[in-house]
Design a protein around this motif. Structure first.
Motif, PDB file in Angstrom:
ATOM      1  N   LEU A 270       0.798  -1.235   0.000  1.00  0.00           N
ATOM      2  CA  LEU A 270       0.000   0.000   0.000  1.00  0.00           C
ATOM      3  C   LEU A 270       0.829   1.283   0.000  1.00  0.00           C
ATOM      4  CD1 LEU A 270      -2.759  -1.005   2.621  1.00  0.00           C
ATOM      5  CD2 LEU A 270      -2.559  -1.698   0.231  1.00  0.00           C
ATOM      6  N   ALA A 271       2.049   1.241  -0.567  1.00  0.00           N
ATOM      7  CA  ALA A 271       2.839   2.466  -0.755  1.00  0.00           C
ATOM      8  C   ALA A 271       3.580   2.354  -2.086  1.00  0.00           C
ATOM      9  CB  ALA A 271       3.816   2.685   0.394  1.00  0.00           C
ATOM     10  N   PHE A 272       4.066   3.488  -2.602  1.00  0.00           N
ATOM     11  CA  PHE A 272       4.581   3.485  -3.976  1.00  0.00           C
ATOM     12  C   PHE A 272       5.844   2.642  -4.147  1.00  0.00           C
ATOM     13  CE2 PHE A 272       7.459   6.774  -2.483  1.00  0.00           C
ATOM     14  CZ  PHE A 272       8.584   6.620  -3.289  1.00  0.00           C
ATOM     15  N   LYS A 273       6.511   2.314  -3.045  1.00  0.00           N
ATOM     16  CA  LYS A 273       7.756   1.559  -3.164  1.00  0.00           C
ATOM     17  C   LYS A 273       7.541   0.172  -3.754  1.00  0.00           C
ATOM     18  CE  LYS A 273      10.308   4.353   0.061  1.00  0.00           C
ATOM     19  NZ  LYS A 273       9.284   5.311   0.540  1.00  0.00           N
ATOM     20  N   ASP A 274       6.307  -0.323  -3.730  1.00  0.00           N
ATOM     21  CA  ASP A 274       6.017  -1.616  -4.361  1.00  0.00           C
ATOM     22  C   ASP A 274       6.314  -1.601  -5.867  1.00  0.00           C
ATOM     23  OD1 ASP A 274       5.096  -3.028  -2.088  1.00  0.00           O
ATOM     24  OD2 ASP A 274       3.105  -2.137  -2.274  1.00  0.00           O
TER      25      ASP A 274
ATOM     26  N   THR B 145       8.214  14.310  -1.151  1.00  0.00           N
ATOM     27  CA  THR B 145       9.612  13.918  -1.336  1.00  0.00           C
ATOM     28  C   THR B 145      10.363  13.735  -0.020  1.00  0.00           C
ATOM     29  OG1 THR B 145       9.728  15.016  -3.483  1.00  0.00           O
ATOM     30  CG2 THR B 145      11.811  14.700  -2.334  1.00  0.00           C
ATOM     31  N   GLY B 146      11.225  12.685  -0.001  1.00  0.00           N
ATOM     32  CA  GLY B 146      12.130  12.454   1.113  1.00  0.00           C
ATOM     33  C   GLY B 146      13.551  12.300   0.594  1.00  0.00           C
ATOM     34  N   ASN B 147      13.825  11.110   0.031  1.00  0.00           N
ATOM     35  CA  ASN B 147      15.155  10.812  -0.505  1.00  0.00           C
ATOM     36  C   ASN B 147      15.373  11.291  -1.935  1.00  0.00           C
ATOM     37  OD1 ASN B 147      17.021   9.605   1.290  1.00  0.00           O
ATOM     38  ND2 ASN B 147      15.639   7.852   1.455  1.00  0.00           N
ATOM     39  N   PHE B 148      14.382  11.915  -2.533  1.00  0.00           N
ATOM     40  CA  PHE B 148      14.500  12.479  -3.881  1.00  0.00           C
ATOM     41  C   PHE B 148      14.500  11.403  -4.974  1.00  0.00           C
ATOM     42  CE2 PHE B 148      16.443  15.249  -7.216  1.00  0.00           C
ATOM     43  CZ  PHE B 148      15.657  16.368  -7.038  1.00  0.00           C
ATOM     44  N   GLY B 149      14.137  10.150  -4.619  1.00  0.00           N
ATOM     45  CA  GLY B 149      14.143   9.089  -5.619  1.00  0.00           C
ATOM     46  C   GLY B 149      12.963   9.218  -6.576  1.00  0.00           C
ATOM     47  N   ASN B 150      11.791   9.465  -6.016  1.00  0.00           N
ATOM     48  CA  ASN B 150      10.581   9.490  -6.813  1.00  0.00           C
ATOM     49  C   ASN B 150      10.593  10.662  -7.799  1.00  0.00           C
ATOM     50  OD1 ASN B 150       8.048   8.764  -7.624  1.00  0.00           O
ATOM     51  ND2 ASN B 150       7.029   9.219  -5.694  1.00  0.00           N
ATOM     52  N   VAL B 151      10.867  11.862  -7.313  1.00  0.00           N
ATOM     53  CA  VAL B 151      10.839  13.029  -8.200  1.00  0.00           C
ATOM     54  C   VAL B 151      12.003  12.993  -9.199  1.00  0.00           C
ATOM     55  CG1 VAL B 151      12.117  14.615  -6.694  1.00  0.00           C
ATOM     56  CG2 VAL B 151      10.402  15.522  -8.245  1.00  0.00           C
TER      57      VAL B 151
ATOM     58  N   SER C  38       0.216  10.316  -5.237  1.00  0.00           N
ATOM     59  CA  SER C  38      -0.224   9.878  -3.919  1.00  0.00           C
ATOM     60  C   SER C  38       0.597   8.656  -3.535  1.00  0.00           C
ATOM     61  CB  SER C  38      -1.719   9.544  -3.956  1.00  0.00           C
ATOM     62  OG  SER C  38      -2.135   9.135  -2.673  1.00  0.00           O
ATOM     63  N   THR C  39       1.459   8.816  -2.501  1.00  0.00           N
ATOM     64  CA  THR C  39       2.509   7.826  -2.273  1.00  0.00           C
ATOM     65  C   THR C  39       2.117   6.704  -1.325  1.00  0.00           C
ATOM     66  OG1 THR C  39       3.439   9.340  -0.633  1.00  0.00           O
ATOM     67  CG2 THR C  39       4.418   9.374  -2.835  1.00  0.00           C
ATOM     68  N   ALA C  40       1.060   6.895  -0.530  1.00  0.00           N
ATOM     69  CA  ALA C  40       0.656   5.813   0.380  1.00  0.00           C
ATOM     70  C   ALA C  40      -0.855   5.813   0.543  1.00  0.00           C
ATOM     71  CB  ALA C  40       1.322   5.973   1.746  1.00  0.00           C
ATOM     72  N   SER C  41      -1.388   4.658   0.892  1.00  0.00           N
ATOM     73  CA  SER C  41      -2.819   4.546   1.165  1.00  0.00           C
ATOM     74  C   SER C  41      -3.129   5.160   2.526  1.00  0.00           C
ATOM     75  CB  SER C  41      -3.217   3.069   1.170  1.00  0.00           C
ATOM     76  OG  SER C  41      -4.449   2.909   1.843  1.00  0.00           O
TER      77      SER C  41
END
Ligand SMILES: *Cc1c(COP(=O)(O)O)cnc(C)c1O
Length: 452
Positions: free
Chosen positions: A107-111, A253-259, A398-401
């Protein structure tokens, strides 16, 4: 297609090699030597399913894996998502869309990246005929996504350290209630940094790494960034044509990986507008994009814990481009930053802007979104809903449920968010392997349980 290190002191690696080692031996991060152009492919990609699009995209980046095999890999990786679209794009208003990236198993984008990475590990194991021990430290989402990517995969054992009592109860259950016998959830005393330090020490022991065939799971693997490019293309292809050229992607954003993944797709020729880096009160990146200064502060725990970061590990990839792909300059800057020196970076222009959200505002935004649109968002996604571009379309990632953060969401909306997979977890047995936060303890445990 070969992959080079941002610091320039590593020989070029193939995709499979770069995925296997994760961090480049010179301490830098891998990037494609040259970005392929996707501009002319976009029209023919618009009719593909999510998994097909991912396969066509990866064929450009890792031609050593045959196209057919990529299609098999991505079909499997995205088969466990609970939406037929995998990443549904929801229209909230004429100007605002939300890309829901939380329909995967945790249930989060890291999947998106870790479901695929688990299968890539399995492929390596089959090719080499050698078992693999995957080790990582987590403050929550990465660990659970990595575990769900590796659980039940033959020839792989996964060991995840986390700070005891400092991950959300549901996150701990996602790691410790899998029932899979190749999964080891390891609570250790202290903070995330203590867990991370132990993992680093284990990797520092070359003989040990070789003996158990150890591989790192962390946020900097190039396969993760590339897997995340796909949903930007997917969303862009689903926008009305007149919105595409100017759309702003808004990324919690946290670690800047997604953006970073989004920005790379633009560099590959996807003609979109811009990116907004949305931070919580841990605003190092907001300060950088608004003032040019990159200076670390203390981490302040927030309602959006996966963004509680003061040293964005993927930022070095952006620096590489910001410094005109001059690897020696990147290396020097990274060495100076590590020594605590203050460095001034070239001002970023063009495609990025940034915003920050106070912790007090997060529940208010969740409540407002519910009141105005009957749409429930989680605290990470909430950080995106400020200072929306008035004149063009925004796509909020939307990064998490919301179901992963029931306390704050229930308080804000008056309704408790739920998800069937989380309900099931509440009654499963919790199996953990608590140990001291020392490399000796962890190495002894792995020697006993990981058989290369
Ligand atoms: C990891 C995570 C983030 C931050 O993503 P980065 O790639 O580190 O910038 C945001 N929201 C959630 C829910 C996450 O799990």
């Amino acid at each position: 297609m070969l992959y080079i290190s941002t610091r320039g002191q590593t020989r070029p690696h193939t995709f499979s090699e770069a995925v296997e080692v994760g961090l480049a031996p010179d301490g830098g991060l891998f990037l494609p030597e040259k970005l392929p152009s996707i501009a002319e492919k976009l029209p023919s990609w618009s009719g593909l399913s999510y998994a097909q699009l991912a396969a066509e995209f990866f064929t450009l980046f890792a031609p050593e894996i045959p196209r057919e095999e990529w299609h098999t890999l991505t079909a499997q990786a995205y088969s466990r998502f609970d939406s037929p679209d995998v990443a549904p794009l929801r229209k909230i208003t004429d100007k605002t869309y939300v890309l829901e990236l939380w329909h995967g198993p945790t249930l989060a984008f890291k999947d998106f990246a870790l479901q695929l990475l688990g299968l890539l590990y399995k492929r390596q194991v089959q090719l080499k005929g050698k078992k693999l021990a995957v080790l990582g430290a987590t403050s929550g989402d990465t660990g659970s996504a990595a575990i769900h990517g590796c659980m039940g995969q033959e020839g792989i054992q996964i060991f995840i350290l986390y700070p005891n009592g400092r991950v959300a109860p549901l996150q701990e259950r996602q790691m410790a209630c899998t029932g899979a016998d190749n999964v080891f959830a390891i609570p250790v005393p202290g903070t995330f940094d203590d867990a991370q330090r132990v993992v680093k020490e284990c990797f520092g022991d070359v003989d040990f790494v070789r003996a158990v065939n150890l591989s790192a799971v962390n946020s900097i693997n190039i396969a993760r960034v590339l897997a995340q490019c796909v949903y930007y293309i997917w969303a862009w292809l689903r926008l009305p044509e007149e919105a595409r050229a100017t759309v702003e992607f808004v990324v919690p954003t946290g670690n800047f990986g997604n953006v970073m993944a989004g920005w790379l797709t633009q560099q590959m020729g996807m003609p979109c507008g811009s990116f907004r880096v949305a931070t919580n009160q841990n605003d190092i990146l907001h300060r950088f994009f608004s003032t040019g200064e990159y200076r670390q502060g203390e981490v302040q725990p927030s309602h959006a814990p996966s963004m509680d970061i003061q040293a964005a590990s993927n930022f070095e990839r952006y620096l590489y481009y910001l410094m005109g792909q001059d690897q020696e300059r990147v290396r020097q800057v990274m060495v100076r930053m590590k020594a605590g020196e203050r460095v001034t970076l070239p001002r970023s222009q063009g495609s990025f802007r940034s915003t920050r959200m106070d912790d007090d505002t997060i529940p208010k935004v969740i409540a407002q979104m519910w009141q105005d649109w009957q749409y429930v968002i989680d605290p990470h996604t909430a950080c995106a809903f400020t200072d929306m571009a008035p004149d063009r379309v925004s796509v909020v990632l939307s990064t998490a449920s919301p179901a992963k953060f029931p306390e704050v969401v229930t308080e804000a909306t008056g309704h408790e968010p739920t998800h069937p997979s989380l309900e099931a977890l509440k009654s499963s047995a919790l199996v953990t392997h608590p140990m001291d936060a020392t490399a000796e303890a962890v190495k002894a445990f792995l020697r006993e349980h990981a058989t290369a």
